[in-house]
Design a protein around this motif. Structure first.
Motif, mmCIF file in Angstrom:
data_model
loop_
_atom_site.group_PDB
_atom_site.id
_atom_site.type_symbol
_atom_site.label_atom_id
_atom_site.label_comp_id
_atom_site.label_asym_id
_atom_site.label_seq_id
_atom_site.Cartn_x
_atom_site.Cartn_y
_atom_site.Cartn_z
ATOM 1 N N ALA A 1 -78.660 -20.717 22.159
ATOM 2 C CA ALA A 1 -80.021 -21.068 22.565
ATOM 3 C C ALA A 1 -80.045 -21.870 23.867
ATOM 4 N N GLY A 2 -78.875 -22.131 24.442
ATOM 5 C CA GLY A 2 -78.804 -22.885 25.689
ATOM 6 C C GLY A 2 -78.836 -24.387 25.489
ATOM 7 N N LEU A 3 -78.715 -24.838 24.240
ATOM 8 C CA LEU A 3 -78.759 -26.263 23.945
ATOM 9 C C LEU A 3 -77.353 -26.790 23.703
ATOM 10 N N GLY A 4 -77.136 -28.067 23.974
ATOM 11 C CA GLY A 4 -75.846 -28.682 23.712
ATOM 12 C C GLY A 4 -75.928 -30.175 23.915
ATOM 13 N N ASP A 5 -75.010 -30.892 23.301
ATOM 14 C CA ASP A 5 -74.961 -32.340 23.439
ATOM 15 C C ASP A 5 -73.917 -32.725 24.474
ATOM 16 N N ARG A 6 -74.195 -33.794 25.201
ATOM 17 C CA ARG A 6 -73.231 -34.327 26.169
ATOM 18 C C ARG A 6 -72.131 -35.083 25.433
ATOM 19 N N PHE A 7 -70.901 -34.943 25.948
ATOM 20 C CA PHE A 7 -69.793 -35.710 25.394
ATOM 21 C C PHE A 7 -68.767 -35.932 26.490
ATOM 22 N N ARG A 8 -67.847 -36.863 26.253
ATOM 23 C CA ARG A 8 -66.765 -37.094 27.199
ATOM 24 C C ARG A 8 -65.586 -37.736 26.487
ATOM 25 N N VAL A 9 -64.427 -37.588 27.087
ATOM 26 C CA VAL A 9 -63.208 -38.252 26.646
ATOM 27 C C VAL A 9 -62.686 -38.996 27.865
ATOM 28 N N GLU B 1 -57.945 -35.166 37.753
ATOM 29 C CA GLU B 1 -58.369 -33.976 38.479
ATOM 30 C C GLU B 1 -59.008 -32.987 37.516
ATOM 31 N N TYR B 2 -60.058 -32.319 37.985
ATOM 32 C CA TYR B 2 -60.757 -31.327 37.185
ATOM 33 C C TYR B 2 -60.877 -30.044 37.996
ATOM 34 N N SER B 3 -60.688 -28.912 37.337
ATOM 35 C CA SER B 3 -60.872 -27.606 37.967
ATOM 36 C C SER B 3 -61.454 -26.654 36.924
ATOM 37 N N VAL B 4 -61.916 -25.490 37.378
ATOM 38 C CA VAL B 4 -62.573 -24.540 36.490
ATOM 39 C C VAL B 4 -61.908 -23.165 36.645
ATOM 40 N N ASN B 5 -61.721 -22.486 35.520
ATOM 41 C CA ASN B 5 -61.347 -21.066 35.532
ATOM 42 C C ASN B 5 -62.060 -20.398 34.364
ATOM 43 N N ALA B 6 -61.760 -19.133 34.108
ATOM 44 C CA ALA B 6 -62.462 -18.405 33.052
ATOM 45 C C ALA B 6 -62.200 -18.979 31.671
ATOM 46 N N ASP B 7 -61.116 -19.756 31.515
ATOM 47 C CA ASP B 7 -60.787 -20.351 30.225
ATOM 48 C C ASP B 7 -61.594 -21.615 29.932
ATOM 49 N N GLY B 8 -62.099 -22.289 30.955
ATOM 50 C CA GLY B 8 -62.845 -23.515 30.743
ATOM 51 C C GLY B 8 -62.665 -24.500 31.881
ATOM 52 N N ILE B 9 -62.933 -25.770 31.598
ATOM 53 C CA ILE B 9 -62.764 -26.852 32.561
ATOM 54 C C ILE B 9 -61.452 -27.549 32.237
ATOM 55 N N ARG B 10 -60.571 -27.624 33.219
ATOM 56 C CA ARG B 10 -59.227 -28.183 33.021
ATOM 57 C C ARG B 10 -59.176 -29.607 33.582
ATOM 58 N N GLN B 11 -58.525 -30.489 32.841
ATOM 59 C CA GLN B 11 -58.311 -31.864 33.288
ATOM 60 C C GLN B 11 -56.828 -32.090 33.468
ATOM 61 N N ASP B 12 -56.431 -32.573 34.628
ATOM 62 C CA ASP B 12 -55.021 -32.908 34.923
ATOM 63 C C ASP B 12 -54.915 -34.363 35.304
ATOM 64 N N ARG C 1 -61.674 -34.777 42.017
ATOM 65 C CA ARG C 1 -60.881 -35.930 41.578
ATOM 66 C C ARG C 1 -61.808 -37.102 41.263
ATOM 67 N N TRP C 2 -61.488 -37.784 40.161
ATOM 68 C CA TRP C 2 -62.165 -39.029 39.809
ATOM 69 C C TRP C 2 -61.102 -40.103 39.940
ATOM 70 N N ASN C 3 -61.202 -40.908 40.995
ATOM 71 C CA ASN C 3 -60.197 -41.923 41.310
ATOM 72 C C ASN C 3 -60.659 -43.296 40.855
ATOM 73 N N ARG C 4 -59.820 -43.923 40.022
ATOM 74 C CA ARG C 4 -60.050 -45.301 39.592
ATOM 75 C C ARG C 4 -58.779 -46.086 39.899
ATOM 76 N N ALA C 5 -58.873 -47.395 39.918
ATOM 77 C CA ALA C 5 -57.689 -48.219 40.126
ATOM 78 C C ALA C 5 -56.694 -47.928 39.002
ATOM 79 N N GLY C 6 -55.507 -47.466 39.355
ATOM 80 C CA GLY C 6 -54.464 -47.216 38.368
ATOM 81 C C GLY C 6 -54.385 -45.795 37.847
ATOM 82 N N ILE C 7 -55.374 -44.951 38.143
ATOM 83 C CA ILE C 7 -55.349 -43.579 37.616
ATOM 84 C C ILE C 7 -56.250 -42.669 38.445
ATOM 85 N N SER C 8 -55.843 -41.413 38.547
ATOM 86 C CA SER C 8 -56.648 -40.393 39.204
ATOM 87 C C SER C 8 -56.671 -39.177 38.293
#
Length: 153
Positions: A97-105, A142-153, A133-140
């Protein structure tokens, strides 16, 4: 209550797996149709299926684009949308239906048991082509997209 939660979580996992498999079949059929227009169709080796699907998908839709706050990532085959801003990546997995809840880790500390270092919660967003890239002090992160989904490195 707990067993019901785990049963529902298992049912959701099975449904997501089936939807992903269906998505792969749809993408494979689109590849076959696209290739048949140019030449005779030949079988696609399973090892090449993901790369071929990603290249076909990449040609049709922009997956990463800049926003006022940072960047937007979209994976249409998996109906997965992401927004990267100063507080990190927020995801929305949409249903039929195009609906979904926001979430994060989000990582809140780095280190080993007994010697963990807390991480700041805000950072800067940087785009480099199709990588965000989401850069914070002490950690960076990376996010990318392909047909499988959104990848976090």
């Amino acid at each position: 209550m707990t067993s019901r939660f785990f049963r529902e979580a298992a049912e959701i996992s099975v449904v997501k797996l089936l939807l992903q498999m269906l998505g792969c079949l749809v993408i494979a059929s689109q590849i076959a149709v696209a290739e048949s227009m140019d030449r005779a169709v030949s079988p696609i080796p399973i090892a090449e299926l993901g790369d071929r699907a990603s290249s076909l998908y990449r040609e049709r839709d922009p997956q990463v684009c800049a926003t006022e706050e940072g960047a937007r990532l979209v994976c249409r085959p998996q109906q997965l949308h992401g927004e990267v801003g100063p507080r990190g990546l927020w995801l929305v997995s949409r249903n039929a239906a195009g609906l979904g809840d926001r979430f994060r880790v989000t990582a809140v500390a780095v280190g080993r048991a007994g010697s963990r270092t807390p991480l700041v919660s805000n950072g800067a967003v940087q785009m480099d082509g199709t990588v965000v890239r989401w850069n914070r002090a002490g950690i960076s992160e990376e996010y990318s997209v392909n047909a499988d989904g959104i990848r976090q490195d």
